[in-house]
Write a protein that holds these residues in place. Structure first.
Motif, PDB file in Angstrom:
ATOM      1  N   TYR A 341       0.839  -1.208   0.000  1.00  0.00           N
ATOM      2  CA  TYR A 341       0.000   0.000   0.000  1.00  0.00           C
ATOM      3  C   TYR A 341       0.874   1.258   0.000  1.00  0.00           C
ATOM      4  O   TYR A 341       0.667   2.186  -0.793  1.00  0.00           O
ATOM      5  N   ARG A 345       1.510   4.094  -3.133  1.00  0.00           N
ATOM      6  CA  ARG A 345       1.249   5.526  -2.950  1.00  0.00           C
ATOM      7  C   ARG A 345       2.515   6.362  -3.129  1.00  0.00           C
ATOM      8  O   ARG A 345       2.520   7.370  -3.839  1.00  0.00           O
ATOM      9  N   ASP A 349       2.292   6.751  -7.110  1.00  0.00           N
ATOM     10  CA  ASP A 349       1.158   7.689  -7.075  1.00  0.00           C
ATOM     11  C   ASP A 349      -0.173   6.972  -7.292  1.00  0.00           C
ATOM     12  O   ASP A 349      -1.055   7.459  -8.002  1.00  0.00           O
ATOM     13  N   GLN A 351      -3.277   5.408  -5.033  1.00  0.00           N
ATOM     14  CA  GLN A 351      -3.868   5.359  -3.698  1.00  0.00           C
ATOM     15  C   GLN A 351      -4.886   4.237  -3.644  1.00  0.00           C
ATOM     16  O   GLN A 351      -5.958   4.325  -4.234  1.00  0.00           O
TER      17      GLN A 351
END
Length: 483
Positions: A341, A345, A349, A351
């Motif tokens: 995770y 992010r 980039d 989410q």
């Protein structure tokens, strides 16, 4: 009386009529259609601020709807197969709490799975009801909590025949569904209400390719997050009610805690999203199913990852599976879900919804595009290639059965003391500790602190899970009941 159908959006139509009337505002909100706060208007846009208005005769009032909000709620009830629907502007948290507080009073028992969202246990703190937990079965490989076994529910009913209600997750965050139809039948046979936390299931109502929706299965109430998979604005939800519950009483309960200044931005987003799903829901859900299946196939082809689906179904604790859920087991590449995770992010980039110590959840809904799916798949392939680890010691992901000592309200409001968290073993916790998301408590008020639980908390913190709930936000200390 004006005829309305699912093609109407009564709140939207009323707001458009209000704008054409060119009213001069001598009411709240104070930004006066955006003129009083240029920076906010520049950021959100004049069209948005022009409908951020207060209740007035032509727009109705959520606390006592008699016109356009009432019409919009009736259309929502029709679309979702309920007797009545309430527009909720406090998120599904407020809808879950209204369900529990409608069904239960102080001292009443409610049967529920322990892997409920914190909102359900918060409701017990507010109303004083006492939980009877059905500990969910656990998948030993994936490390995820499953649904409630019918046999376990039957045992809970036998041992607590005076319970007022049963609450079911439909589905869980990971897409797991219990046999809600049979559990609803058992509840009704024993004079109990069946409540459904359907925060992750608004789309179930619009496809016969998905698990059965709660109201279609005989539930008495269901809390629906329209903003999660239905396309409305964050914090906008629905509370659906069947014919075994007085909707007038439900409304009284809602008005105990819900704002008297409901946002028309949230209300109109519910109205528009209901119309969109009612008219086009089947087509939209078909597209989501296809996107997720493509992603699942591609992710499984990468190697090591496991994007799971209906092959998990066992007819009991996994009675069905929501195939729109893209949940991926990551430990086989030597990384916790929360680590993947963070990489997605920070390095790509992207989410995603959340990662736990074994799994990653990418939420796919009405707004996703094929190119975004491709980007996610490509990033996961790169993460495996660049960050894969072997021989790494990882904590076994497993459900920790809580030792419930007293009710949540008794513990939360009881005399307490703050201890260094390492000194709290053997004491009764008086606050929440959870990873958010998904917001399922590791510890809830009234439960015994054990060394096993503290080990899990330390590991989750080390891996980067966001720990929320306690008064000490650094989680160096924990509130426990005084001896």
């Amino acid at each position: 009386m004006k005829y309305i159908s699912q093609e109407n959006a009564p709140i939207l139509e009323a707001l458009e009529k209000m704008k054409s009337a060119r009213l001069v505002p001598f009411d709240v909100p104070g930004h006066k259609r955006g003129r009083g706060n240029k920076e906010l208007t520049d950021f959100l846009g004049e069209r948005c601020l022009s409908v951020d208005v207060n209740s007035m005769k032509m727009l109705d009032n959520l606390c006592h709807p008699v016109s356009v909000i009432r019409d919009a709620e009736e259309l929502a009830a029709e679309a979702f197969g309920a007797k009545h629907a309430f527009f909720m502007v406090g998120g599904t948290t407020s809808a879950v709490q209204a369900m529990v507080m409608t069904a239960c009073k102080r001292g009443d028992k409610i049967i529920m799975p322990r892997n409920v969202h914190r909102s359900a246990i918060n409701a017990l703190i507010l109303c004083g009801a006492v939980p009877v937990y059905v500990n969910p079965r656990m998948d030993p490989v994936l490390g995820i909590s499953l649904g409630m076994s019918v046999a376990d529910v039957e045992q809970a009913i036998r041992e607590n025949s005076d319970a007022k209600a049963i609450l079911v997750n439909n589905p869980t965050y990971y897409g797991i569904c219990s046999n809600i139809k049979r559990i609803a039948e058992l509840a009704h046979e024993h004079g109990m209400l069946l409540l459904a936390d359907e925060a992750h299931g608004s789309h179930l109502y619009f496809s016969d390719k998905l698990p059965v929706a709660a109201m279609h299965a005989g539930a008495d109430m269901a809390a629906i997050s329209m903003h999660k998979s239905g396309g409305s604005l964050t914090q906008s939800s629905l509370l659906l009610v069947g014919d075994r519950v007085s909707h007038g009483y439900v409304h009284q309960i809602i008005n105990l805690t819900q704002t008297t200044s409901a946002s028309y931005l949230l209300l109109v987003s519910l109205d528009i999203s209901r119309r969109n799903m009612a008219l086009h829901g089947e087509k939209l859900v078909d597209r989501i199913i296809a996107q997720v299946q493509y992603a699942r196939d591609e992710i499984n082809a990468i190697g090591d990852y496991y994007a799971y689906s209906k092959e998990l179904v066992n007819g009991d604790s996994i009675y069905d599976f929501d195939i729109t859920k893209l949940a991926v087991y990551t430990r086989s590449i030597g990384l916790a879900g929360i680590e993947v995770y963070d990489l997605l992010r920070d390095e790509y980039d992207i989410q995603t919804e959340f990662g736990d110590i074994a799994n990653l959840l990418a939420y796919v809904s009405v707004g996703d595009r094929e190119k975004d799916i491709e980007r996610l798949v490509s990033a996961l392939a790169e993460i495996r290639r660049n960050y894969r680890q072997t021989g790494r010691e990882m904590l076994k992901a497993e459900y920790i059965s809580p030792k419930v000592v007293c009710g949540p309200q008794e513990s939360f409001y009881g005399d307490k003391e703050s201890l260094p968290i390492g000194d709290s073993v053997g004491r009764v916790c008086s606050e929440f500790v959870m990873c958010y998301p998904p917001g399922i408590p590791i510890l809830a008020p009234g439960e015994m602190v054990t060394e096993e639980i503290l080990r899990y908390i330390r590991y989750a913190k080390k891996k980067g899970c966001q720990m929320t709930g306690p008064e000490d936000m650094n989680l160096q200390r924990l509130n426990v009941l005084k001896l």
